[in-house]
Design an enzyme around this catalytic site. Structure first.
Site, PDB file in Angstrom:
ATOM      1  N   ARG A 170     -22.401 -10.756   8.028  1.00 35.23           N
ATOM      2  CA  ARG A 170     -21.173 -11.468   7.674  1.00 35.23           C
ATOM      3  C   ARG A 170     -20.634 -12.238   8.877  1.00 35.23           C
ATOM      4  NH1 ARG A 170     -16.804  -7.058   6.113  1.00 35.23           N
ATOM      5  NH2 ARG A 170     -15.410  -8.865   6.007  1.00 35.23           N
ATOM      6  N   LYS A 205      -6.908  -8.742   3.625  1.00 33.96           N
ATOM      7  CA  LYS A 205      -5.869  -9.147   2.668  1.00 33.96           C
ATOM      8  C   LYS A 205      -4.572  -8.387   2.916  1.00 33.96           C
ATOM      9  CE  LYS A 205      -9.073 -10.214  -1.088  1.00 33.96           C
ATOM     10  NZ  LYS A 205     -10.170  -9.335  -1.422  1.00 33.96           N
ATOM     11  N   GLU A 224     -13.851 -11.129  -5.758  1.00 35.91           N
ATOM     12  CA  GLU A 224     -12.794 -10.440  -6.490  1.00 35.91           C
ATOM     13  C   GLU A 224     -11.575 -11.355  -6.510  1.00 35.91           C
ATOM     14  OE1 GLU A 224     -12.250  -5.827  -6.218  1.00 35.91           O
ATOM     15  OE2 GLU A 224     -12.724  -6.598  -4.238  1.00 35.91           O
TER      16      GLU A 224
END
Length: 641
Positions: free
Chosen positions: A322, A332, A95
């Site tokens: 991950r 973020k 994204e």
């Protein structure tokens, strides 16, 4: 959607929670237990080897790890064996709403590296379906970081390339009674799904679920034409409410967003969700292996359901664990708070684990890929301490960068028995292990500088460096020096200069008593532009604990006040100039095709003897040299002063 970012629960579109690996069938587990028991019994019968004799471990580097081992074995090998393809096609779908971080490096290495290893291709596809969060700077930074890591996308594409096609498929799905327009509130939708963790009662259908397809089609077009405001209407897929998988509970396919899109402008007021977009774009691009993190393990069911429902090619999705780094934050939202509140210099602050921050800190791209390869790939979440990451970087730098003498807190040593104009060229190697790095000359003169930590006014048995009446060697200088007296600042009592004698035999012979210790130094010679003055920034962990988010008062209360130490008056030897001309160090991954002398400041990397590994910072300009410490040196436990 970016599969390496935190997933926050919202009503629509709902994204999956983290989930552990799927359990093996019972029969397989029992078989596995039996095999383990048999191996254990066999091992007990075999004679045990004699215990190794204790002794000093040789100081030799470990055997290098095969840089392609992550693709040759384990998870990625089994993924390929499950679907061998003549043409492997993968994709990396971030994204564009933030800067990439260390966790994304694993996704990049897997998707681009897997395709490259299998002689295939990898798309960079920007998942640009949320114009409210996307900015051009993120598109540019993401592409730059992929190139920096040494990968070139087969094509750069955008989910928005397919908006028209996605809309047509959405109408087709409605016509097949596979989707409906819903007007429920967030609270109502949560209750339909059983509430928080299913505690509100059994699941039940949305009251709009059974409306005629023609009515939903009319309402969907009304959504597109501006009849409804955001959150007043959604298009939901008609999946299977009886399924135990929450990713089959009528997920959102389209929602209303009123902000113009960076590529399509005001054409659209409705935008497809990740759950509707991702699998179909994979299909459009003929992705053979759709590799994502285990947060999307449950999403595989909806991924395959939608491809089947609209009758398009269905790629194979498989999920790996991950990469997470402890002792820092990667979200973020939290990173933005650190930047906006000026706890750090910016998104590229070397204390952050954004990729642009690691780049500025001087971490080579090859070191990051080597680290990911060392960890391997499996379905388990990989949580790694910062110290382990730095150990991997240190091993990489040890073999790939030159050495220079660097003084953080220099003090002058005046060698009284040398003439005022004395200058002697001393040859130093750029590496003690690799002759191909070459040699260089530095000036040895009447006045040299040493680091303040290498001198003590009061000597002790456990101190082996310079002290009054004691001799030490200066690295590669033919003869030692002996301290004779000091000059001090009357107000502070701080030593401002040391006087010494050069212990060169008067008879001209080369015989002398070899000193116990050699220390680094920098000569004073204006004719050689020596010393080179520098500002040195030493970076320590930004947070005090291994889990900043669990700290009392939140992660901002866990910030380490000593995360940055600045030495404004450091000195470095003149070999730096040649290092700058010969950069990048090393010439690997995304830095290998950079022309000499045109590389970024961060590629000027070197080991500062006994201090750490360093690079030049972009704040350097003209004669101003600013250095960042990449990582510290690994010192032997219990090593004397």
């Amino acid at each position: 959607m970016d599969e390496n970012d935190e997933i926050n629960p919202v009503a629509l579109p709902e994204r999956p929670k983290k989930d552990g690996d799927a359990l093996e069938p019972r029969s397989n587990r029992e078989k596995s237990k039996l095999e383990k028991a048999q191996k254990k019994a066999q091992a007990a019968k075999e004679p045990k080897p004699a215990p190794a004799k204790k002794g000093k471990v040789p100081n030799v580097p470990a055997a290098p790890i095969d840089p392609e081992s992550m693709f040759k074995e384990g998870f990625l090998k089994s993924v390929y064996n499950e679907k061998p393809s003549e043409r492997v096609i993968t994709r990396f779908p971030p994204e564009p709403n933030g800067f990439l971080h260390i966790g994304h490096s694993k996704a990049i290495a897997i998707n681009f590296g897997f395709a490259r290893y299998r002689h295939g291709v990898c798309y960079l596809r920007f998942d640009d379906t949320n114009p409210e969060a996307e900015e051009e700077k993120y598109f540019t930074a993401i592409e730059d970081m992929i190139q920096w890591l040494g990968f070139t996308p087969y094509k750069v594409t955008y989910s928005s390339d397919n908006f028209d096609k996605l809309y047509e498929l959405a109408e087709a799905l409605i016509s097949k009674d596979g989707a409906y327009v819903c007007h429920c509130t967030d609270t109502e939708i949560k209750l339909q799904k059983g509430g928080e963790r299913g505690t509100a009662g059994p699941r039940y259908a949305c009251p709009h679920r059974d409306r005629p397809s023609e009515e939903s089609l009319t309402e969907f077009r009304a959504m597109k034409d501006g009849k409804y405001k955001p959150r007043e209407a959604f298009l939901r897929m008609k999946q299977d409410l009886t399924d135990g998988n929450p990713q089959m509970w009528d997920l959102a396919a389209y929602r209303i967003l009123e902000k113009p899109h960076h590529r399509t402008g005001h054409k659209w007021r409705i935008y497809p969700t990740y759950d509707f977009t991702h699998c179909l774009c994979d299909s459009f691009e003929d992705i053979s292996h759709s590799l994502c993190t285990t947060e999307f393990q449950l999403s595989r069911a909806s991924y395959e359901w939608l491809c089947d429902a609209v009758k398009v090619y269905k790629p194979m999705q498989r999920e790996y664990g991950r990469l997470n780094l402890t002792g820092t934050v990667l979200s973020k939202r939290k990173l933005l708070k650190l930047v906006e509140d000026h706890h750090v210099r910016g998104w590229d602050d070397p204390r952050l684990y954004t990729l642009i921050g690691l780049r500025r800190r001087g971490i080579p791209p090859g070191a990051i890929l080597s680290f990911v390869n060392e960890l391997g790939v499996s379905t388990a979440l990989t949580s790694i301490q910062i110290i382990r990451f730095e150990q991997s970087v240190r091993r990489y730098l040890e073999q790939t960068v030159p050495r220079l003498m660097l003084l953080l807190d220099p003090i002058p040593v005046i060698i009284d028995n040398l003439p005022d104009d004395y200058v002697e060229d001393i040859e130093l190697p750029f590496s003690s292990k690799d002759p191909s790095f070459g040699n260089h000359l530095v000036p040895f003169s009447k006045t040299v500088y040493i680091d303040r930590t290498d001198f003590r006014e009061v000597d002790s048995k456990d101190f082996f460096r310079l002290a009054p009446g004691k001799s030490v060697g200066l690295l590669k200088v033919p003869f030692p020096i002996k301290a004779t007296s000091v000059e001090k600042d009357e107000a502070s009592g701080l030593v401002t200069a040391v006087h010494a004698d050069y212990e060169k035999p008067e008879d001209g012979s080369a015989a002398f008593k070899k000193p116990k210790t050699y220390i680094q130094w920098v000569g004073s010679s204006p004719a050689h532009s020596s010393p080179v003055k520098a500002e040195v920034r030493i970076f320590n962990p930004l947070f005090r604990s291994e889990n900043p988010e669990a700290a009392e008062g939140g992660y901002l209360n866990d910030i380490n006040p000593a995360s940055e130490e600045i030495y404004p008056n450091a000195m470095i030897e003149t070999g730096l100039e040649e290092i700058k001309k010969r950069a990048p160090w090393p010439e690997e991954e995304g830095e290998k095709d950079v022309k000499k002398g045109e590389a970024g400041w961060e590629t000027v990397r070197f080991q500062g003897l006994r201090v750490g590994y360093f690079c030049m910072d972009r704040d350097s300009e003209g004669d101003k040299v600013v250095l960042n410490r990449i990582v510290s040196l690994k010192e032997d436990a219990g090593k004397g002063s």
